[in-house]
Design an enzyme around this catalytic site. Sequence first.
Site, short mmCIF file in Angstrom:
data_model
loop_
_atom_site.label_atom_id
_atom_site.label_comp_id
_atom_site.label_asym_id
_atom_site.label_seq_id
_atom_site.Cartn_x
_atom_site.Cartn_y
_atom_site.Cartn_z
N HIS A 173 2.46 -7.71 8.65
CA HIS A 173 3.61 -8.26 7.94
C HIS A 173 4.11 -9.58 8.53
CE1 HIS A 173 4.51 -4.02 6.09
NE2 HIS A 173 3.28 -4.45 5.89
N ASP A 178 -2.86 -2.29 0.85
CA ASP A 178 -1.72 -2.77 1.63
C ASP A 178 -1.77 -4.29 1.76
OD1 ASP A 178 -3.55 -3.40 3.67
OD2 ASP A 178 -3.27 -1.47 4.68
#
Length: 262
Positions: free
Chosen positions: A89, A144
């Site tokens: 992230h 993801d």
Amino acid sequence: MPEFDTLDFDITEGLATITFNRPDRLNALSGQLKSDLLEALRFLGRPDSGARALLITGKGRGFCAGADLAESGMSEDRDLGASLTDTYHPFLTELANLKIPVVSAVNGVAAGAGMSIAISADIVIAAKSAYFLQAFVNIALVPDAGSTYILPRLVGLSRARAMMMLGEKLPADKALEWGLVYDVVEDEALLETATTLAKKLASGPTVALSGIRQLMAQSMNNDYQAQLAAEASAQRVAGRSADCIEGVMAFLQKRPADFKGQ
Ligand code: T3D
């Protein structure tokens, strides 16, 4: 200029280039590559980096094959949620928040999180032999690295779901047909085509390009009124830029504009 073990990094005449450099692993995302990528993107996020556009590509026959499965291994104790939060992230957010346009030149397979990086770019150019792969399901994972956000927005729910559930290769020409990429070119022409396009962006009106980038991201979530407000706010900034003054002057004087990125 920073140097990295797992990627080549260069800034020339306003164009930054990141080339993933683990060709024997199809540029899979090792811990080192993720941290090098984060540092390179942080550097580009600095106002004094000198970069006005970014080109991302890979060395060898892959763009990026996603998470390095050999390095990470797998066990029931492993917390992949934490791995995503801690090591993916940060670079994905840095990439999304860059104030310069991003082009990806997809030279080969873009799989898993590697596909997420490729399709995070503002403009995606693929080589004819390249392909895209939602590889996650093939190793019993869910998509993801932003895949479930970006992919349906680009190709629609029906195609995104099928790609994610079937885990099949999507060849470049079909990716073009689906609107996942902007263009597909012969393999030998990829780097030159993508570089020419990225150089055009690097000599363009950076403030306006940054505004377009942000507006496109906001457009996916805003309602009409909110988007009108976002346009007004971005236009306020663009309209005060030196490049806007230059652009209008150049038009009136019937000459090409000389944008400085300010
Ligand atoms: O924190 C977390 O880890 C969670 C985050 C997950 C994000 C993800 O990205 S999950 C998805 C991970 N990626 C994959 O599952 C793709 C795995 N790779 C493949 O399925 C195939 O390699 C490809 C379809 C991409 C390409 O196939 P092919 O036949 O063209 O090449 P190859 O022979 O499989 O690969 C060439 C070499 O690269 C090979 O090494 P070797 O045998 O020559 O020593 C292969 O092991 C290596 N390689 C390819 N992908 C990866 C990899 N090594 C490590 N990790 C990889 N992802």
